[in-house]
Design a protein around this motif. Structure first.
Motif, PDB file in Angstrom:
ATOM      1  N   CYS A   2       0.788  -1.061  -0.052  1.00 41.46           N
ATOM      2  CA  CYS A   2      -0.014  -0.006  -0.035  1.00 41.46           C
ATOM      3  C   CYS A   2       0.999   1.269   0.192  1.00 41.46           C
ATOM      4  CB  CYS A   2      -0.907   0.043   1.229  1.00 41.46           C
ATOM      5  SG  CYS A   2      -1.972   1.238   1.301  1.00 41.46           S
ATOM      6  N   GLU A   3       0.875   1.806  -1.403  1.00 44.99           N
ATOM      7  CA  GLU A   3       1.818   3.011  -1.312  1.00 44.99           C
ATOM      8  C   GLU A   3       1.001   4.058  -2.082  1.00 44.99           C
ATOM      9  OE1 GLU A   3       3.579   0.022  -2.926  1.00 44.99           O
ATOM     10  OE2 GLU A   3       2.118   0.702  -4.317  1.00 44.99           O
ATOM     11  N   VAL A  50      -6.134  12.684   1.539  1.00 46.75           N
ATOM     12  CA  VAL A  50      -5.686  11.200   1.414  1.00 46.75           C
ATOM     13  C   VAL A  50      -6.669  10.670   0.592  1.00 46.75           C
ATOM     14  CG1 VAL A  50      -4.703   9.039   2.495  1.00 46.75           C
ATOM     15  CG2 VAL A  50      -4.048  11.394   3.459  1.00 46.75           C
ATOM     16  N   GLU A  51      -6.116   9.958  -0.542  1.00 45.50           N
ATOM     17  CA  GLU A  51      -7.286   9.166  -1.213  1.00 45.50           C
ATOM     18  C   GLU A  51      -6.408   7.930  -1.640  1.00 45.50           C
ATOM     19  OE1 GLU A  51      -8.390  11.262  -5.045  1.00 45.50           O
ATOM     20  OE2 GLU A  51      -7.975  13.254  -3.786  1.00 45.50           O
ATOM     21  N   LEU A  52      -6.797   6.788  -0.628  1.00 43.87           N
ATOM     22  CA  LEU A  52      -6.347   5.505  -0.751  1.00 43.87           C
ATOM     23  C   LEU A  52      -6.401   4.584  -1.936  1.00 43.87           C
ATOM     24  CD1 LEU A  52      -5.907   4.604   3.003  1.00 43.87           C
ATOM     25  CD2 LEU A  52      -4.079   5.548   1.518  1.00 43.87           C
ATOM     26  N   LEU A  53      -7.706   4.734  -2.404  1.00 46.17           N
ATOM     27  CA  LEU A  53      -8.286   3.975  -3.660  1.00 46.17           C
ATOM     28  C   LEU A  53      -7.479   4.530  -4.986  1.00 46.17           C
ATOM     29  CD1 LEU A  53     -11.967   3.969  -3.315  1.00 46.17           C
ATOM     30  CD2 LEU A  53     -10.369   2.087  -2.663  1.00 46.17           C
ATOM     31  N   HIS A  55      -4.330   5.973  -4.635  1.00 45.02           N
ATOM     32  CA  HIS A  55      -3.095   5.689  -4.038  1.00 45.02           C
ATOM     33  C   HIS A  55      -2.464   7.225  -4.186  1.00 45.02           C
ATOM     34  CE1 HIS A  55      -2.905   1.429  -3.754  1.00 45.02           C
ATOM     35  NE2 HIS A  55      -3.894   1.504  -4.783  1.00 45.02           N
TER      36      HIS A  55
ATOM     37  N   CYS B   2      -6.637  -1.279  -0.029  1.00 49.21           N
ATOM     38  CA  CYS B   2      -5.547  -0.071   0.702  1.00 49.21           C
ATOM     39  C   CYS B   2      -6.597   0.649   1.562  1.00 49.21           C
ATOM     40  CB  CYS B   2      -4.607   0.459  -0.302  1.00 49.21           C
ATOM     41  SG  CYS B   2      -3.431   1.732   0.580  1.00 49.21           S
ATOM     42  N   VAL B  22     -10.792   4.842   3.307  1.00 46.95           N
ATOM     43  CA  VAL B  22     -10.100   4.752   2.051  1.00 46.95           C
ATOM     44  C   VAL B  22      -9.838   6.474   1.430  1.00 46.95           C
ATOM     45  CG1 VAL B  22     -10.985   2.661   1.161  1.00 46.95           C
ATOM     46  CG2 VAL B  22     -12.419   4.913   0.927  1.00 46.95           C
ATOM     47  N   GLU B  23     -10.630   7.513   2.054  1.00 53.04           N
ATOM     48  CA  GLU B  23     -10.602   8.891   1.869  1.00 53.04           C
ATOM     49  C   GLU B  23     -10.552   9.704   2.960  1.00 53.04           C
ATOM     50  OE1 GLU B  23     -13.277   9.864  -1.238  1.00 53.04           O
ATOM     51  OE2 GLU B  23     -12.448  11.774  -1.554  1.00 53.04           O
ATOM     52  N   VAL B  24      -9.643  10.739   2.989  1.00 57.83           N
ATOM     53  CA  VAL B  24      -9.695  11.820   4.093  1.00 57.83           C
ATOM     54  C   VAL B  24      -9.673  13.181   3.032  1.00 57.83           C
ATOM     55  CG1 VAL B  24      -8.846  12.882   6.062  1.00 57.83           C
ATOM     56  CG2 VAL B  24      -8.743  10.303   5.812  1.00 57.83           C
ATOM     57  N   LEU B  52       1.303   4.185   5.764  1.00 55.62           N
ATOM     58  CA  LEU B  52       0.728   3.144   5.009  1.00 55.62           C
ATOM     59  C   LEU B  52       1.053   1.764   5.370  1.00 55.62           C
ATOM     60  CD1 LEU B  52       0.466   5.086   1.844  1.00 55.62           C
ATOM     61  CD2 LEU B  52      -1.055   4.960   3.324  1.00 55.62           C
TER      62      LEU B  52
END
Lengths: 63, 63
Positions: A2-3, A50-53, A55, B2, B22-24, B52
């Motif tokens: 997860c980067e 921060v948007e992890l989907l 990345h 992730c 998944v989102e902030v 992460l």
């Protein structure tokens, strides 16, 4: 893994400053970015988003 | 996938406020947290740290 790619928001335009980042933390009043290889970058900014989907981590320069 | 657990730093003590985020992103002068199920939470805080590898995002309340 997860980067994320880290971008800096320059007046609405996103400029990529680092790939494969796994850690963003405050250091010496700035932000320390660390990638999967342990490479580091110190930037004057704060974390805006921060948007992890996607990345993606978006920083903003201090106002 | 992730996703990350979101904590708020209350004077050095980390309190978990949401899982599987998944989102902030900034919204109405606050932070909107969105989890994998689409559940949302609006909090008065800023993003202090993103780890992460530990799947952790740490927020801090406004000074």
């Amino acid at each position: 893994m997860c980067e994320a790619a880290v971008y800096i928001d320059r007046g609405g335009e996103l400029e990529k400053i680092m790939d494969d980042v796994v850690e963003v933390r405050p250091e010496e009043g700035k932000l320390l970015l660390v990638d999967v290889f342990g490479e580091q970058k110190l930037v004057s900014a704060r974390i805006a988003e921060v948007e992890l989907l996607d990345h993606r981590i978006v920083l903003r320069e201090p106002e």
